[in-house]
Design a protein around this motif. Structure first.
Motif, PDB file in Angstrom:
ATOM      1  N   HIS A  60      21.281  19.261 -10.166  1.00 20.80           N
ATOM      2  CA  HIS A  60      21.341  20.425  -9.786  1.00 20.80           C
ATOM      3  C   HIS A  60      20.984  19.652  -8.584  1.00 20.80           C
ATOM      4  CE1 HIS A  60      22.226  23.300 -13.009  1.00 20.80           C
ATOM      5  NE2 HIS A  60      21.182  23.108 -13.430  1.00 20.80           N
TER       6      HIS A  60
ATOM      7  N   ALA B 266      30.110  24.210 -10.888  1.00 20.78           N
ATOM      8  CA  ALA B 266      31.104  22.986 -10.081  1.00 20.78           C
ATOM      9  C   ALA B 266      32.705  23.555  -9.865  1.00 20.78           C
ATOM     10  CB  ALA B 266      31.052  21.579 -10.982  1.00 20.78           C
ATOM     11  N   ARG B 267      33.528  23.590  -8.979  1.00 22.40           N
ATOM     12  CA  ARG B 267      34.758  24.608  -8.532  1.00 22.40           C
ATOM     13  C   ARG B 267      35.500  24.253  -9.370  1.00 22.40           C
ATOM     14  NH1 ARG B 267      34.632  24.959  -2.137  1.00 22.40           N
ATOM     15  NH2 ARG B 267      32.412  25.600  -1.609  1.00 22.40           N
TER      16      ARG B 267
ATOM     17  N   CYS C  52      35.420  17.808  -7.927  1.00 20.77           N
ATOM     18  CA  CYS C  52      33.590  16.624  -8.604  1.00 20.77           C
ATOM     19  C   CYS C  52      34.448  15.703  -9.410  1.00 20.77           C
ATOM     20  CB  CYS C  52      32.412  17.403  -9.189  1.00 20.77           C
ATOM     21  SG  CYS C  52      31.680  18.445  -8.130  1.00 20.77           S
TER      22      CYS C  52
ATOM     23  N   GLY D 282      23.772  19.639  -5.530  1.00 20.76           N
ATOM     24  CA  GLY D 282      24.694  21.409  -4.709  1.00 20.76           C
ATOM     25  C   GLY D 282      25.661  20.612  -5.297  1.00 20.76           C
TER      26      GLY D 282
ATOM     27  N   GLU E   6      35.312  14.590   2.655  1.00 22.64           N
ATOM     28  CA  GLU E   6      33.652  13.852   3.061  1.00 22.64           C
ATOM     29  C   GLU E   6      33.195  14.231   1.690  1.00 22.64           C
ATOM     30  OE1 GLU E   6      31.729  17.034   4.949  1.00 22.64           O
ATOM     31  OE2 GLU E   6      32.505  16.477   6.821  1.00 22.64           O
TER      32      GLU E   6
ATOM     33  N   LYS F 193      38.359  18.072   2.357  1.00 23.21           N
ATOM     34  CA  LYS F 193      37.381  18.457   1.629  1.00 23.21           C
ATOM     35  C   LYS F 193      36.184  18.053   0.818  1.00 23.21           C
ATOM     36  CE  LYS F 193      42.052  19.966  -1.656  1.00 23.21           C
ATOM     37  NZ  LYS F 193      42.366  20.414  -2.257  1.00 23.21           N
ATOM     38  N   THR F 194      35.717  18.393   0.463  1.00 19.71           N
ATOM     39  CA  THR F 194      34.361  17.818   0.615  1.00 19.71           C
ATOM     40  C   THR F 194      34.570  17.211  -1.628  1.00 19.71           C
ATOM     41  OG1 THR F 194      33.474  20.059  -0.532  1.00 19.71           O
ATOM     42  CG2 THR F 194      32.726  19.037   2.142  1.00 19.71           C
TER      43      THR F 194
ATOM     44  N   GLY G 247      27.754  22.884  -6.325  1.00 23.03           N
ATOM     45  CA  GLY G 247      28.545  24.501  -5.751  1.00 23.03           C
ATOM     46  C   GLY G 247      29.412  24.341  -4.616  1.00 23.03           C
ATOM     47  N   ASN G 248      28.843  23.418  -4.263  1.00 28.45           N
ATOM     48  CA  ASN G 248      29.055  23.396  -2.677  1.00 28.45           C
ATOM     49  C   ASN G 248      30.426  22.230  -2.346  1.00 28.45           C
ATOM     50  OD1 ASN G 248      26.717  24.852  -1.804  1.00 28.45           O
ATOM     51  ND2 ASN G 248      26.028  22.980  -1.877  1.00 28.45           N
ATOM     52  N   PHE G 249      30.749  21.478  -3.715  1.00 34.00           N
ATOM     53  CA  PHE G 249      31.803  20.603  -3.650  1.00 34.00           C
ATOM     54  C   PHE G 249      33.107  21.580  -3.731  1.00 34.00           C
ATOM     55  CE2 PHE G 249      28.252  17.446  -3.877  1.00 34.00           C
ATOM     56  CZ  PHE G 249      28.319  16.883  -3.039  1.00 34.00           C
ATOM     57  N   ASP G 250      34.220  20.652  -2.831  1.00 36.26           N
ATOM     58  CA  ASP G 250      35.603  21.362  -3.375  1.00 36.26           C
ATOM     59  C   ASP G 250      36.305  20.523  -4.985  1.00 36.26           C
ATOM     60  OD1 ASP G 250      36.238  22.511  -1.359  1.00 36.26           O
ATOM     61  OD2 ASP G 250      35.987  21.034  -0.312  1.00 36.26           O
TER      62      ASP G 250
END
Length: 216
Positions: free
Chosen positions: A59, A92-93, A69, A62, A26, A2-3, A64-67
């Motif tokens: 911002h 954020a997801r 936070c 980025g 990552e 996962k990121t 929104g690119n992480f699985d």
């Protein structure tokens, strides 16, 4: 794999980062203090010095690119609350925030946290259970009712198989692993023979495992 974005490089944040890396994720780390990042720079995917209560800084990550936070700020709850809220606003997801008290958890959940963790409380409870019982080697609480205990076998089990003891039916618990000399074997079968020197990882309701502990 996962990121993962981890904000706040205090003790909890650093331990979390190292474990996430060990599990082949990552990881990007962020802290206001450059010195807090230095030890982990050679290990992580990326790192940034910045104040995440600043929307522009946040911002720029980025998010929104992480699985996942993580907000690991423990000394300034106002900052933790602001960052949690800003992460969600930024897309954020899934946000996990650190809390030290129940009242903090309530505010964090209302302001965007998907989940709240209590590392100090959880460790304190685990240590209390482990050291208040002479024969508990480790303990993991799963929820209010269920836990995993690492315990020795009862003397009357030694030399018998799990099937002969009829462990699950009689004790309403399950053995998910055994450990000898630090080496763990998972999901032993009904033909596994109990040995005096092994540790058992038993999962079940606390009230059922307490009955076993009384006989140790």
């Amino acid at each position: 794999m996962k990121t993962v974005l981890i904000i706040g490089m205090g003790r909890f944040g650093q331990h979390l980062t190292r474990k996430m890396l060990e599990l082949k994720n990552e990881v990007m780390i962020v802290d206001q203090r450059e010195e807090a990042l230095e030890a982990l720079l050679p290990l992580v995917t990326s790192a940034k010095i910045g104040d995440c209560t600043n929307e522009e800084v946040l911002h720029s990550l980025g998010v929104g690119n992480f699985d996942l936070c993580f907000v690991c700020i423990g000394t300034n709850f106002q900052s933790s609350l602001e960052i949690t809220s800003l992460l969600k606003e930024a897309g954020a997801r899934f946000v996990v925030s650190k809390a030290t008290r129940d009242i903090q958890a309530k505010f964090l959940l209302k302001n965007g946290a998907d989940e709240v963790v209590y590392p100090e409380r959880d460790i304190a409870e685990r240590v209390a259970v482990r050291y208040s019982a002479d024969n508990v080697f480790d303990y993991i609480e799963l929820d209010e009712d269920y836990s995993i205990y690492e315990i020795p076998p009862l003397k009357e089990w030694v030399g018998k198989t799990i099937g002969e003891v009829d462990f699950r039916a009689r004790l309403n618990s399950s053995i998910i692993g055994t450990k000898i000399n630090g080496e763990t074997s998972f999901l032993p079968g009904a033909n596994h023979v109990f040995r005096a020197e092994e540790h058992l990882m038993v999962i079940g309701r606390k009230k059922d495992i307490d009955k076993i502990l009384k006989h140790l």
